[in-house]
Design an enzyme around this catalytic site. Structure first.
Site, mmCIF file in Angstrom:
data_model
loop_
_atom_site.group_PDB
_atom_site.id
_atom_site.type_symbol
_atom_site.label_atom_id
_atom_site.label_comp_id
_atom_site.label_asym_id
_atom_site.label_seq_id
_atom_site.Cartn_x
_atom_site.Cartn_y
_atom_site.Cartn_z
ATOM 1 N N HIS A 134 0.844 -1.192 0.000
ATOM 2 C CA HIS A 134 0.000 0.000 0.000
ATOM 3 C C HIS A 134 0.881 1.244 0.000
ATOM 4 O O HIS A 134 1.828 1.356 0.777
ATOM 5 C CB HIS A 134 -0.902 0.041 1.238
ATOM 6 C CG HIS A 134 -2.007 -0.962 1.208
ATOM 7 N ND1 HIS A 134 -3.144 -0.840 1.983
ATOM 8 C CD2 HIS A 134 -2.171 -2.103 0.500
ATOM 9 C CE1 HIS A 134 -3.948 -1.864 1.750
ATOM 10 N NE2 HIS A 134 -3.369 -2.644 0.851
ATOM 11 N N GLU A 153 -4.573 6.525 -2.957
ATOM 12 C CA GLU A 153 -4.074 5.272 -2.390
ATOM 13 C C GLU A 153 -3.818 4.290 -3.536
ATOM 14 O O GLU A 153 -4.690 4.043 -4.365
ATOM 15 C CB GLU A 153 -5.084 4.660 -1.419
ATOM 16 C CG GLU A 153 -4.552 3.374 -0.786
ATOM 17 C CD GLU A 153 -5.594 2.616 0.019
ATOM 18 O OE1 GLU A 153 -5.311 2.285 1.175
ATOM 19 O OE2 GLU A 153 -6.687 2.356 -0.523
#
Length: 245
Positions: A134, A153
């Site tokens: 991530h 993200e």
């Protein structure tokens, strides 16, 4: 007069909300363009494309509002921007684990991209077995009257990781009770199996790459006249340059 003032306020709020959401949409479009450029480069120039799939999504205002309530933050655009970092999200599926780290480095090296957060759930999986890389990235969005630094993200996974995460989500979806421990253990076991598969495929991938390099080296030697041809390249080169026949 008061109604006119309220109408102006509502219109101004609507414009700000629209600008707020548009910034995330544009940021997502910008990141999608960057990834598509890399995909095209791999397809046209290199003999291998590590990017399998790219998906993106923009949180709905309703979803943002629910997250604001869950997190207990102030319901203001400034607070939302500071505390909710996944309004714009992108998921990239790669072929192998090594591709994940290589692609993340390519993204990080781009001049207008700044890495805000980096969480490696591959080297350190979540307790339930979830694996993924991530990153929260910040990119500039240029509008008619301002520059907005906007967060996106980015999740990067292998096919096996994405397969497990997608099915795990479907199993849990809208189940509000406590999950039985037996099911948790079984899901964790399947995550370990997916991880083992990824590592095995990575090993095969590297072994095949070595074989290809060896074959290419042999072909180059034959092309240059080394080996069975028994030619001295250095002498031949000097003779050609000096005009010696």
């Amino acid at each position: 007069m008061e109604n006119s003032f309220n109408l102006k306020n509502l219109k101004a709020i609507k414009i700000e909300l629209t600008r707020f959401m548009m910034a995330y949409k544009f940021a997502l479009d910008e990141m999608t363009t960057k990834i598509n450029i890399l995909k095209d480069e791999f397809n046209y120039i290199h003999d291998y494309n590590p990017i399998e799939h790219v998906n993106s999504r923009l949180k709905s205002p309703e979803s943002i509002f629910k997250k604001v309530q869950r997190k207990g933050i102030d319901f203001s655009l400034e607070s939302i921007k500071e505390n909710i970092k996944d309004i714009a999200g992108m998921r990239i599926t790669c072929s192998f684990i090594s591709d994940i780290y290589e692609l993340s480095r390519m993204i990080a090296k781009q001049k207008d991209v700044r890495i805000i957060e980096y969480k490696d759930y591959i080297k350190n999986p979540k307790p339930n077995g979830y694996q993924s890389l991530h990153m929260i990235v910040e990119i500039p969005i240029f509008m008619s009257d301002r520059e907005e630094l906007t967060l996106v993200e980015v999740q990067i996974r292998t096919i096996a990781m994405d397969f497990w995460a997608s099915l795990e989500h479907k199993i849990y979806y809208k189940y509000n009770k406590e999950i039985p421990q037996k099911m948790l253990d079984e899901l964790k076991a399947t995550a370990d199996m997916a991880g083992s598969l990824d590592r095995k495929m990575e090993s095969l991938h590297r072994e095949m790459a070595k074989m290809k390099q060896a074959d290419e080296a042999d072909e180059m030697l034959l092309t240059l006249g080394i080996g069975s041809n028994k030619l001295n390249l250095l002498e031949t080169f000097i003779e050609e340059k000096l005009g010696i026949k």
